[in-house]
Design a protein around this motif. Sequence first.
Motif, PDB file in Angstrom:
ATOM      1  N   ALA A  50     118.258 -59.385  28.486  1.00  0.00           N
ATOM      2  CA  ALA A  50     116.151 -58.417  27.791  1.00  0.00           C
ATOM      3  C   ALA A  50     114.941 -58.377  26.916  1.00  0.00           C
ATOM      4  O   ALA A  50     113.899 -58.906  27.440  1.00  0.00           O
ATOM      5  CB  ALA A  50     116.419 -56.847  28.134  1.00  0.00           C
ATOM      6  N   ALA A  51     115.788 -59.224  25.918  1.00  0.00           N
ATOM      7  CA  ALA A  51     114.934 -58.962  24.609  1.00  0.00           C
ATOM      8  C   ALA A  51     114.279 -60.760  25.385  1.00  0.00           C
ATOM      9  O   ALA A  51     113.051 -61.375  24.683  1.00  0.00           O
ATOM     10  CB  ALA A  51     115.824 -60.177  23.267  1.00  0.00           C
ATOM     11  N   ALA A  52     115.019 -61.973  25.836  1.00  0.00           N
ATOM     12  CA  ALA A  52     114.640 -63.096  26.644  1.00  0.00           C
ATOM     13  C   ALA A  52     113.339 -62.810  27.297  1.00  0.00           C
ATOM     14  O   ALA A  52     112.541 -63.530  27.532  1.00  0.00           O
ATOM     15  CB  ALA A  52     115.582 -63.979  26.410  1.00  0.00           C
ATOM     16  N   VAL A  53     113.824 -62.160  27.844  1.00  0.00           N
ATOM     17  CA  VAL A  53     112.372 -62.114  29.481  1.00  0.00           C
ATOM     18  C   VAL A  53     111.177 -61.228  28.280  1.00  0.00           C
ATOM     19  O   VAL A  53     110.209 -61.745  28.468  1.00  0.00           O
ATOM     20  CB  VAL A  53     112.777 -60.593  30.159  1.00  0.00           C
ATOM     21  N   ILE A  54     111.506 -60.090  27.231  1.00  0.00           N
ATOM     22  CA  ILE A  54     110.306 -60.069  26.519  1.00  0.00           C
ATOM     23  C   ILE A  54     108.864 -60.695  25.762  1.00  0.00           C
ATOM     24  O   ILE A  54     108.209 -61.450  25.983  1.00  0.00           O
ATOM     25  CB  ILE A  54     110.791 -58.455  25.621  1.00  0.00           C
ATOM     26  N   VAL A  75     114.708 -54.584  32.895  1.00  0.00           N
ATOM     27  CA  VAL A  75     115.824 -55.427  32.722  1.00  0.00           C
ATOM     28  C   VAL A  75     117.544 -54.862  32.241  1.00  0.00           C
ATOM     29  O   VAL A  75     118.978 -55.143  32.550  1.00  0.00           O
ATOM     30  CB  VAL A  75     115.775 -56.794  31.640  1.00  0.00           C
ATOM     31  N   VAL A  76     117.359 -54.484  30.965  1.00  0.00           N
ATOM     32  CA  VAL A  76     118.195 -53.534  30.264  1.00  0.00           C
ATOM     33  C   VAL A  76     119.003 -52.226  31.668  1.00  0.00           C
ATOM     34  O   VAL A  76     120.095 -52.631  31.633  1.00  0.00           O
ATOM     35  CB  VAL A  76     118.123 -52.699  29.437  1.00  0.00           C
ATOM     36  N   ALA A  77     117.757 -51.853  32.481  1.00  0.00           N
ATOM     37  CA  ALA A  77     118.652 -50.711  33.423  1.00  0.00           C
ATOM     38  C   ALA A  77     119.110 -51.433  34.571  1.00  0.00           C
ATOM     39  O   ALA A  77     120.281 -51.133  35.365  1.00  0.00           O
ATOM     40  CB  ALA A  77     117.824 -49.870  33.868  1.00  0.00           C
ATOM     41  N   GLY A  78     118.682 -52.720  35.266  1.00  0.00           N
ATOM     42  CA  GLY A  78     119.495 -53.975  35.902  1.00  0.00           C
ATOM     43  C   GLY A  78     120.677 -54.086  35.768  1.00  0.00           C
ATOM     44  O   GLY A  78     121.633 -54.532  36.601  1.00  0.00           O
TER      45      GLY A  78
END
Length: 268
Positions: A50-54, A75-78
């Motif tokens: 998720a951090a990479a997506v951010i 992303v975290v939820a998914g």
Amino acid sequence: MTGGRRDGLRLSFGTLTVLPAGMPSRVDRNVGGRAMVLAPVVGAVVGGIAAAVIALAQLVKPDADLLAAVLGVLVVAGLSGALHLDGLADFADALGSRRDRETMLRIMKQSDIGPFGVVAIVGVLLLDVAALTACLQADFGWQALLIATTASRLTLPWSCRTSIPAARPDGLGTIVATTVRPLTAVAVTTAVLAAAVGLTWFTTSSTSTGTTASHLIGAAIAVLLAVATSLVTSRRAYRALGGTTGDVLGATVELALPVALLALALTM
């Protein structure tokens, strides 16, 4: 890695994420306990993705903090399969019913979601996004999500400590309840705390001394408040249900995530 630890890691990824982890060669209470102890590792992997997506979202659109925050939370939820959110909804509906123990346990096993469950899901997601947006605006976005996601999974060894039994004779709770010794939970907490502080120091040491200090304090508080969330929630579950369940564990994770993010946002 030993076979038992490998099975624990596979069970941890298999129950806490939708990531392909393979099936453990065996599933028993020993493996269940290892899975809960290793849960922060799973949180770090989910948080890292998720951090990479951010980071990518900020690279493409530097001024879209809200968009980056929404993407990170989704992303975290998914990656978690929304299972923790489902557990939160079931636990909220059960407590909101104000019924007897058996009725609350029956409500938690139902597949539908009631009004308390809807409010709980919407509430935590809004808090997640709002707090993460504030962290992004303070230039501590992807770090905040990584720390908070890891800290929120730290709740699992504490929720499965030896003093909290399973609330029913079947389900995930029977495999993981009372499997983690308090000293083991303390050791895992120390490791997560050190990792969170180390990450914060490494990524903010080039800023002013005051900024770095506030970030370090925020990281430590976030981890400790996640543990406190676990203690409070497991105590409430014990009083209401007689112990823990898979839904309670998921609810604790989802409650600890906004608590940790808020701690980080308010100390930036």
